[in-house]
Enzyme design. Structure first.
Site, PDB file in Angstrom:
ATOM      1  N   GLU A 294       0.829  -1.201   0.000  1.00  0.00           N
ATOM      2  CA  GLU A 294       0.000   0.000   0.000  1.00  0.00           C
ATOM      3  C   GLU A 294       0.865   1.254   0.000  1.00  0.00           C
ATOM      4  OE1 GLU A 294      -3.646   1.914   2.608  1.00  0.00           O
ATOM      5  OE2 GLU A 294      -1.854   1.192   3.637  1.00  0.00           O
TER       6      GLU A 294
ATOM      7  N   TRP B  96      -8.570  -1.563   0.424  1.00  0.00           N
ATOM      8  CA  TRP B  96      -9.356  -0.422  -0.064  1.00  0.00           C
ATOM      9  C   TRP B  96     -10.611  -0.847  -0.818  1.00  0.00           C
ATOM     10  CZ3 TRP B  96      -9.094   4.608   1.062  1.00  0.00           C
ATOM     11  CH2 TRP B  96      -7.921   5.092   1.659  1.00  0.00           C
TER      12      TRP B  96
ATOM     13  N   TYR C 109      -4.470   9.790  -0.651  1.00  0.00           N
ATOM     14  CA  TYR C 109      -3.094   9.962  -0.193  1.00  0.00           C
ATOM     15  C   TYR C 109      -2.044  10.178  -1.279  1.00  0.00           C
ATOM     16  CZ  TYR C 109      -5.026   8.135   4.175  1.00  0.00           C
ATOM     17  OH  TYR C 109      -5.778   7.955   5.295  1.00  0.00           O
TER      18      TYR C 109
ATOM     19  N   CYS D  63      -6.739   9.824   6.988  1.00  0.00           N
ATOM     20  CA  CYS D  63      -6.675   9.624   8.443  1.00  0.00           C
ATOM     21  C   CYS D  63      -5.254   9.931   8.928  1.00  0.00           C
ATOM     22  CB  CYS D  63      -7.076   8.203   8.803  1.00  0.00           C
ATOM     23  SG  CYS D  63      -8.790   7.811   8.405  1.00  0.00           S
TER      24      CYS D  63
ATOM     25  N   ARG E  65      -5.568  12.026  12.417  1.00  0.00           N
ATOM     26  CA  ARG E  65      -6.777  12.684  12.931  1.00  0.00           C
ATOM     27  C   ARG E  65      -7.779  11.681  13.474  1.00  0.00           C
ATOM     28  NH1 ARG E  65     -11.292  11.788   9.952  1.00  0.00           N
ATOM     29  NH2 ARG E  65     -10.903  10.888   7.899  1.00  0.00           N
TER      30      ARG E  65
ATOM     31  N   ASP F 279      -8.610   3.886  13.847  1.00  0.00           N
ATOM     32  CA  ASP F 279      -9.234   2.620  14.222  1.00  0.00           C
ATOM     33  C   ASP F 279      -8.115   1.757  14.813  1.00  0.00           C
ATOM     34  OD1 ASP F 279     -10.161   0.009  14.269  1.00  0.00           O
ATOM     35  OD2 ASP F 279     -10.939   0.023  12.219  1.00  0.00           O
TER      36      ASP F 279
ATOM     37  N   TYR G 187     -14.035   0.258  17.644  1.00  0.00           N
ATOM     38  CA  TYR G 187     -15.432   0.038  17.271  1.00  0.00           C
ATOM     39  C   TYR G 187     -16.080  -0.977  18.206  1.00  0.00           C
ATOM     40  CZ  TYR G 187     -15.051   2.773  13.022  1.00  0.00           C
ATOM     41  OH  TYR G 187     -14.888   3.817  12.130  1.00  0.00           O
TER      42      TYR G 187
END
Length: 295
Positions: A52, A74, A116, A177, A197, A200, A240
């Site tokens: 990635e 993704w 990104y 993020c 910011r 998870d 979560y």
């Protein structure tokens, strides 16, 4: 993770799933002697995270190159857009298969918008005319500029890589993020800081830590510096509520081993690394723990 699960503020979030969250978390890691923040209480697929990062550095925003490498992280976002906009109840697996097999379909449905990599290596600029009209100018390659500034002006306080382009947020499948990276040179070492910011912690953080530290290692090599300290800072740092099984299982495990990363060669530029250039040793993690991604 233990602190968030026990003490975090329970909140309704964008996804509707719900989280427990703390604000302003900090982690620090020494990257000397090949050490990396590679979590061992569950298996982290570091090659996936590396692929990635290398994809980011190409400036690509379509998931097809990742899909062709077996990288799935993704896929959910363009799939959700496809189902929403077409009304077709196509399964995620079938959607991804079409992305891989049909280049035209991938062009139409596989793009994530200017996420990104686009901001990192091709930040848009605009040329304004006296009559108030404008045209798009040449993009700014922040990564190339960063390498050059580390080499030629190490004492600068402007070694920054930024992904949060306010003008283009609404065109992104997901606003960044891990948004702001800053680097600092001292005593021949490259120190790095990532401000995230939104994080998870169960699924995202293990990848984020690895990728940011790997980018710092690559930059250090390209700038003839030794890797120093990596600092991670989280804004909304959350778990979560539907990840309870993962959290409880992972917290019951003890860390084991001391993984080390060796970069096998120094390519001509930071854009020329390949997955074969990275070798991790002494990585003996506990098993993987699966959990759903919140889209």
């Amino acid at each position: 993770m233990r602190r968030i699960w026990a003490e975090g503020n329970e909140r309704v979030d964008r996804t509707g799933i719900g989280t427990r969250s703390v604000f302003g978390a900090t982690l620090r890691f020494d990257l000397a002697d090949g050490a990396m923040p590679l979590i061992t209480t569950k298996r982290v697929y570091w090659k996936t995270a590396t692929r990635e990062l290398l994809w980011f550095l190409t400036g690509e925003t379509n998931i097809r190159p990742l899909v062709l490498q077996g990288v799935k992280i993704w896929n959910e976002w363009p799939h959700a857009r496809y189902v929403r906009e077409t009304g077709e109840d196509l399964s995620l697996d079938a959607f991804v298969e079409r992305i891989a097999e049909d280049e035209v379909f991938a062009q139409n449905w596989g793009d994530l918008g200017p996420v990104y990599g686009k901001q990192w290596v091709d930040w848009p600029t605009y040329l304004y005319r006296k009559d108030g009209t404008y045209e798009q100018g040449p993009g700014i390659n922040q990564v190339a500029d960063l390498v050059e500034s580390l080499r030629t002006n190490p004492g600068s306080r402007r070694h920054i890589l930024e992904g949060w382009n306010v003008a283009e947020l609404d065109r992104m499948a997901l606003p960044p993020c891990h948004k702001t990276y800053q680097f600092h040179v001292a005593d021949g070492k490259l120190n790095g800081l990532l401000y995230q910011r939104s994080c998870d912690v169960a699924l995202g953080l293990p990848f984020n830590l690895w990728s940011a530290a790997l980018l710092q290692r690559m930059l250090a090599q390209q700038a003839d510096l030794e890797p120093g300290e990596f600092v991670w800072m989280g804004g909304d740092t959350h778990l979560y509520l539907n990840h309870a099984h993962l959290i409880e299982e992972q917290l019951a495990r003890e860390p084991q081993g001391h993984p080390r990363l060796e970069i096998m060669r120094r390519p001509a530029t930071i854009f020329d690394y390949r997955i074969e250039d990275f070798e991790v040793r002494n990585y003996t993690p506990h098993g993987a723990i699966k959990a759903p991604v919140a889209v």
